[in-house]
Design a protein around this motif. Structure first.
Motif, PDB file in Angstrom:
ATOM      1  N   THR A   9      69.387  16.553  -9.876  1.00 13.46           N
ATOM      2  CA  THR A   9      70.668  16.830  -9.209  1.00 13.46           C
ATOM      3  C   THR A   9      71.822  16.867 -10.188  1.00 13.46           C
ATOM      4  O   THR A   9      72.944  17.209  -9.810  1.00 13.46           O
ATOM      5  N   PRO A  49      77.830  22.500  -5.096  1.00  9.15           N
ATOM      6  CA  PRO A  49      76.678  21.760  -4.574  1.00  9.15           C
ATOM      7  C   PRO A  49      77.136  20.528  -3.800  1.00  9.15           C
ATOM      8  O   PRO A  49      77.987  19.749  -4.264  1.00  9.15           O
ATOM      9  N   ARG A  95      79.859  27.156   0.968  1.00  3.15           N
ATOM     10  CA  ARG A  95      79.276  26.163   0.064  1.00  3.15           C
ATOM     11  C   ARG A  95      79.878  26.368  -1.323  1.00  3.15           C
ATOM     12  O   ARG A  95      79.227  26.886  -2.234  1.00  3.15           O
TER      13      ARG A  95
END
Length: 492
Positions: A483, A39, A36
């Motif tokens: 976000t 994000p 990952r």
């Protein structure tokens, strides 16, 4: 006859050695972690897929009679791009859990036409689709994209390494929106050239067809006999459905894994923007599918936060928590959400927390949240005209009983559980057996249990579900605002 089935999943690679009557002779697991890097970016090196397969094959071939056929499956749809020599150019971009291509989704939908894409492909561009992710690579890594010549997914990459064949199954191709025409059941040249120029798309076969035979080089690396057949394979969820016989019209498979997946075998071709209409794993079949971005991922995350206690202890504490998790309500959108919300910027929410809540309450809330997500998908399927006559559960989450019981109580659906629930690797073995024989899945894997909903708990969950459906629209604007990357906030 002894067959090997291997599946490369999100959290591990799994293999089974299976005899002619479906008995599992041996199993092997190779846990792994995805990468990952940012994000919304979820990746994995394709070379790991082959290394895990070879390791699993070597272990299992030492434990039984000679293998006569090999079946493969894997998470998908994924985007693993290689050069002409099959050297991976970058880590593979994974399926709908990777949400990087939101701009490309919007652009392709606008340029190609929403209705036109839905009619031709059966589904819209989404975080699940292959096309937007190829477009993302072209825009953000143009030098790499210029060298890309082939497109692989875990199953097709393993087939290439085992046999030298460059092929892909029709089902995986049907999730490669907008590259595949689900009416003609072939690549659609004009859109493929527009979205993936320079990439040689693989010839298409059905998952159970033999793609080729194990080469001498692959035999030396894996311990498998040279010359045995290898199936074309498919995406893990559809292999899971095959493993439990959920392939008749009206069947609904619930896959309890890192993510929750639902596959309803349908007679026609429903076009529903909120869901995925795909080609099935068997010739002549079609599927209406849905997928949650997280399910077991949440419970594993919670378990790690709790110090990795025994699974059985957590389940016992969650059972004691009772219906409603003592006032907790969770949105399971911890990696955005796929269907039917289709919101990559959705986020997890835990409402009702107090200092008196325990880890058992949180664990229970996570199980209930995934059950509410299943109900939301089932309602969307029925609204699209799906005829759900039988529900079959499969995957690691079927063990222990509590999770499946909560899902039945929330949805009102009885679930059938087969004797073998290891899932996709067993389905891959079943497909492999079909290349050297003609097994019947009901004989291989009979029903061992049924989970029946409790009427009283169903009524209690009806009230909770109504709150669950209100929680997302009530918090959406706030979670979307959150976000914004931290570096962007610092620059303001």
């Amino acid at each position: 006859m002894t067959v090997l089935g291997v599946d490369i999943g999100t959290s591990s690679g799994k293999g089974v050695l299976v005899d002619a009557d479906g008995t599992v002779l041996a199993t092997a697991v190779r846990p792994h972690e995805v990468q990952r890097p940012r994000p919304g970016h979820v990746e994995m090196d394709a070379t790991v897929w082959w290394d895990e397969f070879a390791s699993i094959a070597r272990e299992l071939t030492r434990q039984g009679p000679p293998v006569t056929a090999v079946g493969v499956s894997g998470m998908g749809p994924c985007v693993a791009l290689t050069d002409a020599a099959d050297t991976p150019l970058r880590p593979a971009i994974l399926y709908g859990v990777d949400t990087r291509a939101t701009e490309q989704i919007a652009r392709l939908t606008a340029e190609l036409g929403r209705d036109a894409v839905l009619e031709r492909c059966g589904s819209l561009p989404s975080t699940q689709a292959v096309g937007p992710k190829i477009a993302w690579v072209a825009e953000h890594e143009p030098e790499l994209a210029a060298r890309a010549r082939r497109l692989y997914m875990p199953s097709s990459y393993l087939v290439r390494r085992l046999t030298g064949a460059y092929v892909l199954d029709h089902h995986s191709a049907s999730q490669s929106v907008p590259l595949y025409d689900s009416l003609a059941q072939d690549w659609y040249g004009p859109w493929a050239e527009r979205v993936a120029p320079g990439i040689e798309l693989p010839p298409l076969r059905w998952p159970g067809e033999a793609a080729g035979h194990v080469t001498a080089e692959a035999a030396a690396a894996t311990g498998l006999p040279a010359g045995i057949p290898v199936t074309t394979g498919t995406v893990d969820a559809w292999s899971e459905a095959l493993s439990v016989g959920a392939t008749d019209t009206g069947d609904l498979m619930l896959m309890y894994g890192s993510t929750m997946f639902l596959i309803n075998t349908v007679a026609d071709r429903p076009l529903v923007p909120e869901l995925w209409s795909t080609v099935g794993a068997l010739p002549g079949t079609r599927s209406l599918a849905g997928g949650m971005a997280t399910s077991g991922v949440i419970t594993d995350w919670l378990r790690q936060l709790f110090g990795s206690p025994d699974h059985g202890a957590l389940l016992a504490e969650a059972e004691a928590s009772g219906v409603g998790a003592r006032g907790l309500l969770m949105l399971p959108y911890f990696a955005g959400e796929r269907t039917p919300v289709a919101d990559p910027d959705a986020r997890g929410v835990i409402a009702g927390l107090t200092v008196s809540h325990t880890r058992g309450d949180l664990y229970r809330a996570a199980l209930e949240a995934t059950a509410f997500g299943v109900r939301h998908n089932v309602e969307a399927m029925r609204a699209a005209g799906a005829d759900i006559r039988r529900v079959v559960a499969v995957g690691g989450g079927t063990r222990g009983g509590l999770w499946t019981r909560i899902v039945s109580d929330v949805t009102g659906l009885e679930q059938e559980i087969r004797t073998v629930t290891v899932g996709a690797c067993y389905g891959a073995a079943f497909l492999a057996a079909g290349t050297v024989g003609a097994p019947a899945i009901d004989a291989w894997n009979p029903v061992r249990d049924r989970v029946t909903p409790d009427a009283g708990r169903r009524l209690a969950y009806d009230e909770r579900y109504a709150l669950y459906r209100r929680l997302y629209p009530a918090t959406r604007d706030i979670t979307h605002a959150l976000t914004v990357p931290a570096d962007a906030l610092a620059a303001r």
